[in-house]
Every structure is written in structure tokens, then in C-alpha cells.
Design a protein around this motif. Structure first.
Motif, PDB file in Angstrom:
ATOM      1  N   SER A 231      -4.848  -2.975  -3.066  1.00  0.00           N
ATOM      2  CA  SER A 231      -6.123  -2.289  -3.261  1.00  0.00           C
ATOM      3  C   SER A 231      -5.990  -0.777  -3.149  1.00  0.00           C
ATOM      4  N   ALA A 232      -4.903  -0.301  -2.539  1.00  0.00           N
ATOM      5  CA  ALA A 232      -4.687   1.143  -2.436  1.00  0.00           C
ATOM      6  C   ALA A 232      -4.566   1.799  -3.801  1.00  0.00           C
ATOM      7  N   LYS A 233      -4.261   1.015  -4.823  1.00  0.00           N
ATOM      8  CA  LYS A 233      -4.184   1.538  -6.184  1.00  0.00           C
ATOM      9  C   LYS A 233      -5.472   2.242  -6.592  1.00  0.00           C
ATOM     10  N   SER A 234      -6.594   1.638  -6.236  1.00  0.00           N
ATOM     11  CA  SER A 234      -7.877   2.161  -6.695  1.00  0.00           C
ATOM     12  C   SER A 234      -8.596   3.005  -5.653  1.00  0.00           C
ATOM     13  N   GLN A 235      -8.057   3.095  -4.448  1.00  0.00           N
ATOM     14  CA  GLN A 235      -8.719   3.850  -3.398  1.00  0.00           C
ATOM     15  C   GLN A 235      -8.448   5.344  -3.481  1.00  0.00           C
ATOM     16  N   ASP A 236      -7.381   5.732  -4.189  1.00  0.00           N
ATOM     17  CA  ASP A 236      -7.042   7.153  -4.255  1.00  0.00           C
ATOM     18  C   ASP A 236      -7.457   7.793  -5.576  1.00  0.00           C
TER      19      ASP A 236
ATOM     20  N   ASP B 150     -10.572   8.714  -8.672  1.00  0.00           N
ATOM     21  CA  ASP B 150     -11.981   9.098  -8.790  1.00  0.00           C
ATOM     22  C   ASP B 150     -12.771   8.169  -9.695  1.00  0.00           C
TER      23      ASP B 150
ATOM     24  N   TRP C 161       1.668   2.985  -3.370  1.00  0.00           N
ATOM     25  CA  TRP C 161       0.636   3.806  -4.007  1.00  0.00           C
ATOM     26  C   TRP C 161       0.282   5.032  -3.194  1.00  0.00           C
TER      27      TRP C 161
ATOM     28  N   ALA D 280       0.827  -1.209   0.000  1.00  0.00           N
ATOM     29  CA  ALA D 280       0.000   0.000   0.000  1.00  0.00           C
ATOM     30  C   ALA D 280       0.864   1.263   0.000  1.00  0.00           C
TER      31      ALA D 280
ATOM     32  N   TYR E 292       0.728   8.665  -4.820  1.00  0.00           N
ATOM     33  CA  TYR E 292      -0.333   9.676  -4.762  1.00  0.00           C
ATOM     34  C   TYR E 292       0.186  10.974  -4.156  1.00  0.00           C
TER      35      TYR E 292
END
Length: 223
Positions: A193-198, A200, A157, A154, A161
Motif C-alpha cells: 500500500s506504500a505505493k499509493s501513499q506517497d 498525489d 517504495w 513498503a 520515493y
């Protein structure tokens, strides 16, 4: 030589999830251009050619996927995936002229002093390029080529970000990164999964069909 149409028509694609109009608003500037999007798909599904046509429409103000025409955008494209021949061939196939490409700053295999997830110097070099001229959208193709940390961590990413997307958003600049699908396509992009959590929006691209023909006289492959 390069031949227009050698990569067209583009492979059929399906998009998931949801409201396409929201993404197009973000990219074409109907709402504030400070979005972060991912285009994810399996290898050879056509991610680069899809995004390259998308930004060709964006820099020329053309309609894209049924969306209305909008004001042209200034696009900065960092590419560590494709070769020059493919890029030129695709632009010819799109019908691009030198005048059409004036709003596109295309950096092929750019060099930085490290990776964006781990090097503050590399991130500063990136922002320096961004600030050279007006930008509305920055593309990273493919994002895994711009990191050195593990994709399953995590922190990789979160740092990416913080060093890349947060400064872009602060400047009201959208960011789009291309990414590979994981082994289990139902779980989306490869890695943590942090790839898609930051981000839009996530566009998932899936190859539906592919037909190839090869002309031995001209050496042209049509897909």
C-alpha cells in the motif's frame, strides 16, 4: 512499414478516482509542477498509449481530455516496456511531426548502475540526466522495471520515493509512474500500500470495450 492509425482509436477507458482537473492543472503547469501521480491498470489496458498521448499533448500545448490548451512542457520519458516500432507508430497516429517532439526526451530501455530503490549511484545517474536540460515532467514506464526490491515490501517504495520522487519534487518537477493492477482490482496497484501513499493522484484505467480488425493485405491490425 509503420502505418499511422494502426493502434487507433484508443480503447475506451474509465478513470477513478475523482477530480481530473486537479491532475491536469499539475501536469500542464497551472499550479506548481511538483506532483507525483500513478497511472495504474491491468495488463494490455492501454496505459502506455494513454500516457504517450497525454505527454504528446503536454509537449505541444494541445488540449487533453477536454482541458484547455496550455503552455508546452519539457518531458523526459524512461521506457522499459514498449518497443521502438510501437512508439513510432503511435506518434505517427497522433499526427506528430519531428518539430512537435523537440520537447520530448525519450529514453528507451535506459541502462543504470542498479535499481532506483536500492542503488544511490543509479539514482544519482537518473538525477544527472534530469539536470541535463530543463524538465517539467518525468515518466517511468513501467515502474516495476526500475526496482529490484519486492513489490510487497513498503521499504521498496519508501526508498524509491526518497531517491527519485523527493529529488524531483525539490526541483519542482512532476513524476508519473505507470503500474500494473493487482489480482484484486478493487485494491488498486499490485504490491504494498506504500505505493499509493506517497503520491498525489492515482489514475485507475479500466478497459471497457475492445474491437480488433486485421487486414491480411496490409498486415495492419486496428484496435
Amino acid at each position: 512499414g509503420l502505418r499511422a492509425g494502426s493502434l487507433l482509436p484508443a480503447p475506451a477507458v474509465a478513470f477513478d478516482p475523482g477530480p481530473l482537473d486537479g491532475v491536469l492543472q499539475a501536469v500542464h503547469g497551472r499550479c506548481p509542477v511538483e506532483y507525483t501521480d500513478i497511472v495504474v491498470g491491468p495488463g494490455k489496458a492501454g496505459k502506455s498509449i494513454f500516457v504517450q498521448y497525454w505527454i504528446f499533448c503536454a509537449i505541444t500545448g494541445r488540449s487533453f481530455l477536454g482541458d484547455q490548451q496550455r503552455l508546452p512542457l519539457n518531458v523526459l520519458y524512461f521506457d522499459r516496456e514498449n518497443n521502438l516500432r510501437d512508439i513510432v507508430t503511435r506518434m505517427i497516429a497522433f499526427g506528430a511531426t519531428p518539430e512537435d517532439l523537440q520537447r520530448l526526451d525519450y529514453r528507451l530501455f535506459p541502462r543504470f548502475s542498479g535499481s532506483f530503490d536500492q542503488s544511490a549511484i543509479a539514482a544519482a545517474e537518473l538525477i544527472g540526466i534530469v539536470e541535463e536540460q530543463p524538465r517539467d515532467l518525468v515518466i517511468f514506464d513501467t515502474v516495476s522495471r526500475f526496482i529490484t526490491g519486492k513489490e510487497n515490501d513498503a521499504d521498496t517504495w519508501l526508498q524509491f520515493y526518497g531517491r527519485v520522487h523527493a529529488p524531483l519534487k525539490a526541483r519542482q518537477i512532476s513524476g508519473v509512474r505507470l503500474d500494473h493492477m493487482g489480482k484484486d482490482e478493487d485494491r488498486g496497484a499490485r504490491g504494498n500500500s506504500a505505493k499509493s501513499q506517497d503520491v498525489d493522484h492515482v489514475w485507475e484505467l479500466t478497459r471497457l470495450t475492445e474491437n480488433k480488425t486485421f487486414d491480411p493485405h496490409t498486415g495492419v491490425e486496428n484496435i
